[in-house]
Design a protein around this motif. Structure first.
Motif, PDB file in Angstrom:
ATOM      1  N   GLU A  97       3.076  23.416 -12.529  1.00  7.06           N
ATOM      2  CA  GLU A  97       3.874  24.107 -11.509  1.00  7.06           C
ATOM      3  C   GLU A  97       3.468  25.561 -11.462  1.00  7.06           C
ATOM      4  O   GLU A  97       3.123  26.190 -12.467  1.00  7.06           O
ATOM      5  CB  GLU A  97       5.363  23.981 -11.831  1.00  7.06           C
ATOM      6  N   GLY A  98       3.499  26.099 -10.246  1.00  5.63           N
ATOM      7  CA  GLY A  98       3.169  27.508 -10.071  1.00  5.63           C
ATOM      8  C   GLY A  98       1.714  27.761  -9.784  1.00  5.63           C
ATOM      9  O   GLY A  98       1.332  28.902  -9.575  1.00  5.63           O
ATOM     10  N   THR A  99       0.842  26.828  -9.805  1.00  3.64           N
ATOM     11  CA  THR A  99      -0.562  27.062  -9.496  1.00  3.64           C
ATOM     12  C   THR A  99      -0.804  27.053  -8.003  1.00  3.64           C
ATOM     13  O   THR A  99      -1.821  27.550  -7.547  1.00  3.64           O
ATOM     14  CB  THR A  99      -1.441  25.985 -10.146  1.00  3.64           C
ATOM     15  N   GLY A 100       0.101  26.471  -7.244  1.00  2.00           N
ATOM     16  CA  GLY A 100      -0.038  26.468  -5.798  1.00  2.00           C
ATOM     17  C   GLY A 100      -0.911  25.343  -5.286  1.00  2.00           C
ATOM     18  O   GLY A 100      -1.145  25.250  -4.111  1.00  2.00           O
ATOM     19  N   THR A 101      -1.435  24.525  -6.161  1.00  2.00           N
ATOM     20  CA  THR A 101      -2.260  23.403  -5.692  1.00  2.00           C
ATOM     21  C   THR A 101      -1.393  22.177  -5.587  1.00  2.00           C
ATOM     22  O   THR A 101      -0.451  21.981  -6.341  1.00  2.00           O
ATOM     23  CB  THR A 101      -3.413  23.113  -6.665  1.00  2.00           C
ATOM     24  N   VAL A 102      -1.750  21.333  -4.635  1.00  2.00           N
ATOM     25  CA  VAL A 102      -0.975  20.116  -4.430  1.00  2.00           C
ATOM     26  C   VAL A 102      -1.823  18.924  -4.730  1.00  2.00           C
ATOM     27  O   VAL A 102      -2.944  18.818  -4.595  1.00  2.00           O
ATOM     28  CB  VAL A 102      -0.430  20.032  -2.980  1.00  2.00           C
TER      29      VAL A 102
ATOM     30  N   ALA B 201       1.075   7.011  -6.617  1.00  2.19           N
ATOM     31  CA  ALA B 201      -0.054   7.901  -6.884  1.00  2.19           C
ATOM     32  C   ALA B 201       0.343   9.362  -6.651  1.00  2.19           C
ATOM     33  O   ALA B 201      -0.048  10.250  -7.422  1.00  2.19           O
ATOM     34  CB  ALA B 201      -1.230   7.530  -6.005  1.00  2.19           C
ATOM     35  N   ARG B 202       1.113   9.630  -5.587  1.00  4.03           N
ATOM     36  CA  ARG B 202       1.567  11.009  -5.333  1.00  4.03           C
ATOM     37  C   ARG B 202       2.492  11.499  -6.442  1.00  4.03           C
ATOM     38  O   ARG B 202       2.400  12.649  -6.869  1.00  4.03           O
ATOM     39  CB  ARG B 202       2.290  11.076  -3.995  1.00  4.03           C
ATOM     40  N   ALA B 203       3.383  10.640  -6.893  1.00  5.10           N
ATOM     41  CA  ALA B 203       4.303  11.030  -7.965  1.00  5.10           C
ATOM     42  C   ALA B 203       3.541  11.320  -9.244  1.00  5.10           C
ATOM     43  O   ALA B 203       3.846  12.288  -9.955  1.00  5.10           O
ATOM     44  CB  ALA B 203       5.334   9.931  -8.187  1.00  5.10           C
ATOM     45  N   GLU B 204       2.525  10.526  -9.556  1.00  6.74           N
ATOM     46  CA  GLU B 204       1.714  10.776 -10.750  1.00  6.74           C
ATOM     47  C   GLU B 204       0.918  12.065 -10.607  1.00  6.74           C
ATOM     48  O   GLU B 204       0.752  12.819 -11.570  1.00  6.74           O
ATOM     49  CB  GLU B 204       0.782   9.595 -11.001  1.00  6.74           C
ATOM     50  N   ALA B 205       0.410  12.329  -9.393  1.00  5.54           N
ATOM     51  CA  ALA B 205      -0.364  13.556  -9.172  1.00  5.54           C
ATOM     52  C   ALA B 205       0.530  14.787  -9.322  1.00  5.54           C
ATOM     53  O   ALA B 205       0.112  15.803  -9.879  1.00  5.54           O
ATOM     54  CB  ALA B 205      -1.013  13.535  -7.795  1.00  5.54           C
TER      55      ALA B 205
ATOM     56  N   ARG C 206       0.831  -1.205   0.000  1.00  9.56           N
ATOM     57  CA  ARG C 206       0.000   0.000   0.000  1.00  9.56           C
ATOM     58  C   ARG C 206       0.865   1.254   0.000  1.00  9.56           C
ATOM     59  O   ARG C 206       0.566   2.225  -0.675  1.00  9.56           O
ATOM     60  CB  ARG C 206      -0.910  -0.015   1.230  1.00  9.56           C
ATOM     61  N   ARG C 207       1.970   1.230   0.733  1.00 12.84           N
ATOM     62  CA  ARG C 207       2.870   2.384   0.806  1.00 12.84           C
ATOM     63  C   ARG C 207       3.445   2.690  -0.576  1.00 12.84           C
ATOM     64  O   ARG C 207       3.513   3.846  -0.994  1.00 12.84           O
ATOM     65  CB  ARG C 207       3.985   2.088   1.797  1.00 12.84           C
ATOM     66  N   THR C 208       3.837   1.652  -1.307  1.00 13.31           N
ATOM     67  CA  THR C 208       4.398   1.854  -2.646  1.00 13.31           C
ATOM     68  C   THR C 208       3.340   2.393  -3.598  1.00 13.31           C
ATOM     69  O   THR C 208       3.618   3.284  -4.404  1.00 13.31           O
ATOM     70  CB  THR C 208       4.968   0.532  -3.180  1.00 13.31           C
ATOM     71  N   ARG C 209       2.116   1.883  -3.503  1.00 15.79           N
ATOM     72  CA  ARG C 209       1.037   2.393  -4.355  1.00 15.79           C
ATOM     73  C   ARG C 209       0.744   3.856  -4.072  1.00 15.79           C
ATOM     74  O   ARG C 209       0.486   4.647  -4.990  1.00 15.79           O
ATOM     75  CB  ARG C 209      -0.225   1.556  -4.162  1.00 15.79           C
ATOM     76  N   ARG C 210       0.778   4.259  -2.793  1.00 16.85           N
ATOM     77  CA  ARG C 210       0.538   5.659  -2.440  1.00 16.85           C
ATOM     78  C   ARG C 210       1.641   6.568  -2.984  1.00 16.85           C
ATOM     79  O   ARG C 210       1.373   7.661  -3.473  1.00 16.85           O
ATOM     80  CB  ARG C 210       0.425   5.820  -0.931  1.00 16.85           C
ATOM     81  N   LYS C 211       2.887   6.109  -2.869  1.00 12.50           N
ATOM     82  CA  LYS C 211       3.999   6.896  -3.402  1.00 12.50           C
ATOM     83  C   LYS C 211       3.867   7.075  -4.907  1.00 12.50           C
ATOM     84  O   LYS C 211       4.110   8.162  -5.443  1.00 12.50           O
ATOM     85  CB  LYS C 211       5.333   6.230  -3.069  1.00 12.50           C
TER      86      LYS C 211
END
Length: 149
Positions: free
Chosen positions: A144-149, A134-138, A127-132
């Motif tokens: 960049e520069g929009t300020g949204t995460v 997903a975050r990298a894809e997001a 699950r930890r690897t899947r979350r990482k």
């Protein structure tokens, strides 16, 4: 030369074992063997051997045979495992309450493992690897520069 594991008999056995429901077949065969051993116990220990003793020896012998067939012929594992669970449950009546519950539980567990085994399954990802991932894809998708995460 880099340190790599040398191909040997242990590595070859691990590869062979990974392509079949090894543990399910082994547990089913061990359950049948345990029931056969309780048949040879002294008469003070033996509770009963049903149906003139024939089924008391036939069912665990077939359990051992089915366990070996699961290991060496995994393509028919569904039939063998269903037959194995029926024989394991039948040993409750025919041979010392299924080898004093131990053989019955080993046979039932092995049959269930063999039935649930899936060939050519992708390795599980934590699950930890899947979350990482997903975050990298997001992060890659957000500009960049929009300020949204």
């Amino acid at each position: 030369m880099p340190d790599r594991p040398r191909p040997g008999p242990r590595l070859a056995f691990r590869g062979w074992r990974a392509r079949r429901p090894f543990w399910g077949g082994l547990l089913l065969a061990l359950g049948g063997g345990e029931i056969l051993l309780t048949e040879k116990a002294s008469l003070k220990v033996v509770l009963h051997i049903g149906m003139q003793g024939l089924a008391g020896y036939l069912l665990p012998t077939l359990m051992v045979l089915l366990g070996l067939l699961i290991i060496f012929n995994p393509s028919q594992r569904l039939f063998y495992s269903i037959t194995g669970i029926l024989l394991s449950l039948g040993s409750w009546l025919t041979s010392n309450l299924g080898g004093f519950f131990i053989g019955l539980l080993l046979g039932a567990t092995g049959s269930c493992l063999a039935f649930g085994w899936l060939p050519d399954q992708e390795p599980r990802v934590s699950r930890r690897t899947r979350r990482k991932q997903a975050r990298a894809e997001a992060r890659a998708l957000t500009p960049e520069g929009t300020g949204t995460v």
